[in-house]
Design an enzyme around this catalytic site. Structure first.
Site, PDB file in Angstrom:
ATOM      1  N   GLU A 334       1.678  -9.684 -22.502  1.00  0.00           N
ATOM      2  CA  GLU A 334       1.561  -8.258 -22.159  1.00  0.00           C
ATOM      3  C   GLU A 334       2.823  -7.736 -21.488  1.00  0.00           C
ATOM      4  O   GLU A 334       3.404  -6.742 -21.911  1.00  0.00           O
ATOM      5  CB  GLU A 334       0.356  -8.044 -21.249  1.00  0.00           C
ATOM      6  N   ASP A 338       5.592  -5.011 -23.011  1.00  0.00           N
ATOM      7  CA  ASP A 338       5.809  -3.705 -22.389  1.00  0.00           C
ATOM      8  C   ASP A 338       7.267  -3.507 -21.985  1.00  0.00           C
ATOM      9  O   ASP A 338       7.865  -2.459 -22.263  1.00  0.00           O
ATOM     10  CB  ASP A 338       4.924  -3.569 -21.143  1.00  0.00           C
ATOM     11  N   SER A 587      -1.666  -1.799 -26.531  1.00  0.00           N
ATOM     12  CA  SER A 587      -0.794  -2.237 -25.452  1.00  0.00           C
ATOM     13  C   SER A 587       0.661  -1.955 -25.802  1.00  0.00           C
ATOM     14  O   SER A 587       1.483  -1.722 -24.910  1.00  0.00           O
ATOM     15  CB  SER A 587      -0.964  -3.741 -25.194  1.00  0.00           C
TER      16      SER A 587
END
Length: 672
Positions: A334, A338, A587
């Site tokens: 994650e 990002d 995401s």
């Protein structure tokens, strides 16, 4: 051990008589009502009981939960001698005008567009009234609690009372039970609680009470870290189909491998920062999620050499740490995703624009969205009362290696754009809990902050592919659509996922993401439809209204709909633990949109204008018609149905569509 049902009342408040003491002998009681009338002791008891019944009859249910959330079982009654830190969230002033006030500075036709508020203005406008504070405080004192035990927080938004379980159950006409999660963690909650009618008008929420979420506190000195939003399998998490054997960075392969150049072509993001020192972009991660610098460098050696060795600006909240103890895709995927794309997309050729990393929560305890909000807005901070110790991170944390300081309160200046790729199911939380948190996002909007959340990866189902049952519970066999939160909050911008369709060119229209994940979307069960959505969503319901039975989705036509917009969420090339993996999820979509809006802010700041702030009233306005690439193919299946379908105009799969940076830039530069 007896386990009583929740909603237990030591004394009935519905007018029934209290049972006689088992020690009383029938031979010693008056035999007739006439005799009882002339018994002084009876008269005294009658008056006490009558006043008690009258007082309790004024109680009304404040919050109720009809089911135990998925994964939990009722274990036992909580010991009545245990201590509960009760917190009463007081009704804030002017909440009925919140949408009006936010529209006043956010709608492009408003003469006050862009006149963002100061934190002091926000705190003053929404502080609970003197009447509210006094009413709740006096009630507690009247109920027998010493005034020294009743503490009002510095912000006057909360009242704290440390009470025994027995005292709390008497006060709230409820029962506290211990619930055990399938992973062994425990949680304290009730299924309902009651307040006097005149007090209920001044209270938004009481904690701990009926609320469950994924932040579980450690128990009994266990060496196992507490489960929280950052742990694998909790909330929205990116998915991977494994590592990539051969790396491709060519536009002809964007249907298989999304790299920064694909995104720049898809959305026209050709821009070099001009006012980076004035601008800010924040990415939120929850420990134990953490990026690896070696992976950032690996990614940048392939896609942006100027960023090799560059790190995000770390803002640690409540002991937030970029941990290196646990690694692998579940812990690094994650954050790596990002930051790799956010840092690249806001720096086309160099490293001018800094990206801020809000790392929230220590390793032993973790954190929740409320912990982030505490740090961003001192008026929301609840030190000495507010956060729920059974669902939010409570600090100081006395656990070894824990954060041994008070909850971070107002320590971080909010970035102009804040992107978060985490979320809950709306049904995980009560309407009161979500409403109070949603209002805080509106306050950030008033201060000129753009708040972005990913919409979810399971179509019309919730996280974990759970759907609702008729009793409100969530199971994988449920059939009722399960909206997500905070995506359902009308004061954030919810971002869904699209894809370059298999075999298509990067210049061809995208479709809704239907590879590995499905774009989260639907209609809230907690929040009404905001004014800015009424035209676009009204047209959708009029022309393309789904034919599903209203029993499986919120078909009222009056609820908040999401997502608002979307961006690509399929086939991302991400460096994870020294290898490139193919990653899918909203995401990925959220930080891409955040990057584009950050560059819009840069252009405005460069000519002396203010950041765009809360964008929803603007992007839904007629002035922004045509500024998004309409998505008209694909759907978001879930709950045993095909879900919703992408159609011309707004839809609950892709929202208004994907951003066209050149068109958005022109329109926002024309606004004040």
């Amino acid at each position: 051990m007896r386990i009583a049902s929740c909603g237990y009342f030591p004394y009935s408040y519905k007018g029934s008589r209290r049972r006689a003491s088992p020690q009383a002998s029938p031979d010693h009681r008056p035999s007739t009502l006439e005799e009882m009338r002339f018994t002084p002791v009876f008269l005294h008891l009658f008056m006490l009981l009558s006043s008690g019944v009258a007082a309790q009859a004024s109680y009304i249910p404040h919050e109720t939960r009809s089911h135990i959330p998925a994964g939990w079982i009722l274990a036992r009654r909580y010991e009545t001698s245990e201590l509960l830190p009760l917190r009463f969230g007081l009704k804030q002033s002017n909440m009925d005008r919140l949408e009006e006030m936010l529209n006043d500075i956010s709608h492009p036709e408003s003469p006050n567009y862009g006149n963002h508020w100061t934190p002091a203005q926000v705190a003053k406008t929404f502080a609970p009234s003197h009447e509210t504070v006094t009413t709740v405080r006096n009630w507690l004192i009247k109920e027998g609690f010493d005034a020294k035990r009743v503490k009002v927080s510095a912000t006057r938004g909360w009242i704290q009372l440390n009470a025994t379980v027995e005292e709390a159950e008497r006060l709230l006409k409820t029962q506290y039970n211990v619930y055990t999660h399938q992973d062994g963690e425990q949680h304290i909650a009730s299924n309902s609680y009651y307040l006097p009618k005149h007090v209920s008008l001044h209270v938004e929420i009481v904690t701990p009470s009926i609320h469950f979420d994924s932040v579980l506190r450690k128990r009994g000195g266990s060496s196992v870290p507490a489960k929280k939003i950052g742990l694998p399998g909790v909330g929205i998490t990116p998915k991977t189909t494994g590592t990539i054997k051969s790396l491709w960075d060519e536009l002809k392969n964007c249907d298989q491998f999304i790299t920064p150049i694909c995104l720049r072509v898809l959305y026209g993001l050709v821009y070099e920062p001009l006012a980076a020192s004035k601008n800010s972009f924040g990415i939120v991660e929850y420990t134990p999620q953490a990026y690896l610098q070696s992976d950032l460098d690996m990614f940048n050696r392939n896609f942006s050499t100027a960023l090799v060795g560059k790190s995000p600006k770390l803002v640690s909240i409540d002991g937030g740490i970029v941990q290196t103890i646990q690694s692998g895709f579940d812990y690094n995927g994650e954050s790596n995703l990002d930051l790799q794309y956010a840092m690249n997309l806001v720096n086309m050729f160099g490293d001018k624009q800094e990206v801020t990393l809000y790392q929230v929560g220590d390793i032993p305890q973790g954190a929740s969205f409320n912990n982030l909000l505490d740090a961003l807005d001192g008026s929301y901070c609840t030190f000495q009362g507010g956060d729920d110790p059974f669902q939010d991170g409570i600090y100081p944390d006395d656990y070894p290696n824990g954060y041994h300081h008070p909850t971070d309160c107002g320590i971080a200046k909010p970035a102009n754009v804040i992107s978060t790729s985490y979320g809950y199911n709306e049904a995980d939380l009560s309407p009161f809990y979500t409403a109070r948190q949603c209002a805080e996002y509106a306050k950030l909007g008033l201060m000129g902050v753009t708040v972005i959340y990913s919409s979810g990866d399971n179509g019309v189902a919730g996280n974990g592919d759970l759907c609702l049952n008729t009793d409100g519970s969530q199971t994988d066999s449920g059939t009722i659509f399960n909206p997500g939160f905070p995506s359902s909050c009308p004061y954030i911008t919810s971002v869904g996922a699209t894809q370059v369709n298999p075999g298509a060119k990067v210049t061809d229209p995208e479709g809704a993401c239907e590879q590995v994940i499905y774009s989260g979307g639907g209609f809230s069960n907690h929040f009404p439809m905001p004014d800015y959505q009424k035209k676009a969503v009204g047209n959708y319901l009029k022309i393309h209204r789904p034919t599903y039975s209203p029993e499986i989705w919120n078909a009222t036509g009056t609820s908040r709909a999401f997502p608002d917009i979307s961006a690509n969420g399929a086939n991302y090339v991400v460096a994870v633990d020294g290898k490139f993996s193919r990653v899918f999820g909203t995401s990925a979509s959220a930080p891409v949109v955040g990057s584009i809006l950050t560059m819009v802010n840069d252009a405005r700041l460069a000519i002396g204008k203010k950041p765009i702030g809360f964008i929803n009233p603007t992007i839904y306005s007629d002035f922004f018609s045509g500024a998004f690439n309409d998505i008209t193919s694909g759907g978001n299946q879930g709950c045993g149905t095909p879900g919703f379908t992408a159609v011309p105009g707004w839809d609950p799969v892709s929202g208004l569509g994907t951003p066209s940076f050149p068109k958005l830039l022109v329109r926002w530069l024309l606004l004040p």
